[in-house]
Design an enzyme around this catalytic site. Structure first.
Site, PDB file in Angstrom:
ATOM      1  CB  SER A 251     -13.381  -3.046  -7.052  1.00  0.00           C
ATOM      2  OG  SER A 251     -13.169  -2.518  -8.340  1.00  0.00           O
ATOM      3  CG  ASP A 348      -6.139   0.819  -7.949  1.00  0.00           C
ATOM      4  OD1 ASP A 348      -6.387   0.593  -9.145  1.00  0.00           O
ATOM      5  OD2 ASP A 348      -6.851   0.402  -7.026  1.00  0.00           O
ATOM      6  CG  HIS A 380      -8.263  -2.408  -8.734  1.00  0.00           C
ATOM      7  ND1 HIS A 380      -8.828  -1.286  -8.174  1.00  0.00           N
ATOM      8  CD2 HIS A 380      -9.304  -3.201  -9.088  1.00  0.00           C
ATOM      9  CE1 HIS A 380     -10.130  -1.383  -8.200  1.00  0.00           C
ATOM     10  NE2 HIS A 380     -10.458  -2.554  -8.750  1.00  0.00           N
TER      11      HIS A 380
END
Length: 410
Positions: A251, A348, A380
């Site tokens: 991330s 995501d 995610h």
């Protein structure tokens, strides 16, 4: 003769008793209805496309991200809805029967579609996924060593080292940068992966960096470079080859890993401590932000990502577009960059998968080695679920990348 008025009275009392059903069956009926409705709504959210109304999309996106980790919950819900449908059929509750059947079908679809696509993807790559591994928690080891690698403006930055159980001199190392939207997160997150990597002969250093606010769009990258320089300086102490240090992250950490690797010598992003810059052997970025302005437009959680980036850069994209672009790895692609592995889930909600796709296209155009892995129906933060389909799909591909670019090249 019996009193003719008694019959209607008896019938009235019977009807009244019928209307006054016991409390427990009534509560059970309410719970059954509620479960069916919740399952149907959650299923709709799970498969919902992007919604043009931002406040609604924010709620649906956040809920969809949470539900992406709910496979086992949906499996249990499917079983319960089947039970509800059977009981309703026996008691001739036709509307509740229909709700139970629909809810069970929705829950089963949520369970089967990601599994089937994961199974097909694994088969295409010569690997497999297993239901027996789905609830695995992964290996857990405490760090071999925790140390402060720098103190900047009074803030200590620490790293956790995970050494192989049988370390060999001159082995590879990975500096791992945690996620958290640049504003939170912890280096101890996802330590199952560090233990797993150490078992493969890779020394892992999970590092701190300074979080926003205040704006850290330059300093965070500099902190990662500081950690890389410290690891290289102390490589011999950990049995690491100075020339075989890679950087990875997930991330926001994926963004910082890419930035640290792609901005060597850039005066905008110097190390924040007194160390030389370290050319890395390779980069591994899991669901990274690669183009900050584009992410604002493509995300399915607009408020969340805008808040993160505003704090990270010190303002909105209209105020600081130059900072947003400078902190975007896509703006630093040049020939000669190290091999890059980009991993993204196709579902995501926070960071769209095209963030990795666009960076891969730019790297390929520059002639830089890049490998991409897009995981179907994966959202995610999937590495936090060790036994999930995304994590099961990732491990063999990550092993192959590490063998090729870290171990064999060592």
């Amino acid at each position: 003769m019996p009193n003719s008025g008694q019959a209607p009275a008896a019938e009235g009392r019977a009807a009244h008793r019928a209307r006054r059903r016991p409390l427990v069956p009534r509560l059970a009926s309410v719970v059954a209805w509620a479960l069916c409705v919740v399952v149907i709504v959650c299923g709709v959210i799970f498969f919902a496309p992007r919604i043009p109304v931002r406040p609604i999309q924010e709620v649906v996106g956040a809920a969809g991200l949470a539900l992406s980790m709910g496979t086992l919950w949906f499996a249990v819900a499917c079983f319960l809805c089947v039970v509800i449908a059977i009981v309703s059929w026996h008691s001739r509750k036709h509307w509740r029967l229909a709700a139970g059947v629909i809810a069970a079908a929705v829950a089963l679809t949520v369970v089967l579609v990601p599994w089937l696509t994961a199974w097909r993807t694994a088969s295409a790559h010569g690997s497999s996924v297993s239901w027996f591994s789905f609830s695995d928690q992964g290996p857990h080891r405490s760090p071999t060593q925790t140390t402060t690698f720098a103190t900047i403006d009074g803030q200590p930055l620490q790293l956790d080292a995970y050494r192989p159980t049988q370390p060999a001199a001159g082995g590879p190392a990975i500096v791992f940068v945690h996620g958290g939207g640049f504003i939170n997160g912890d280096r101890g997150e996802n330590n199952s992966w560090f233990s797993w990597l150490a078992a493969q002969g890779v020394t892992v250093f999970s590092v701190d960096y300074r979080l926003a606010p205040p704006a850290r769009w330059q300093q965070a990258t500099g902190d990662v470079k500081c950690a890389l320089g410290w690891v290289r300086r102390h490589a011999a102490e950990f049995g690491v080859a100075r020339s075989n240090i890679s950087v990875a992250g997930d991330s926001a950490g994926g963004n910082l890993a890419l930035m640290a690797a792609y901005t060597m010598g850039d005066p905008q992003f110097p190390p924040t401590c007194d160390v030389p810059e370290v050319p890395v052997r390779s980069v591994i970025a899991l669901y990274p932000l690669t183009n900050l302005p584009a992410a604002l437009d493509d995300t399915r959680m607009p408020y969340a990502i805008r808040t993160m980036l505003d704090r990270y850069t010190g303002g909105s994209v209209d105020e600081h577009r130059d900072r947003y672009l400078a902190a975007s790895p896509t703006e630093h692609v040049t020939p000669g960059l190290p091999p890059t592995l980009l991993v993204h889930g196709s579902s995501d909600h926070l960071v769209p998968a095209n963030q990795s796709t666009h960076l891969a296209t730019a790297l390929d155009a520059a002639g830089d080695p890049v490998q991409t892995l897009e995981l179907p129906w994966v959202d995610h933060g999937f590495i936090s679920q060790w036994g999930g389909w995304g994590a099961q799909l990732l491990r063999p591909q990550l092993t192959e990348f590490i063998q090729r670019h870290l171990i064999a090249a060592g």
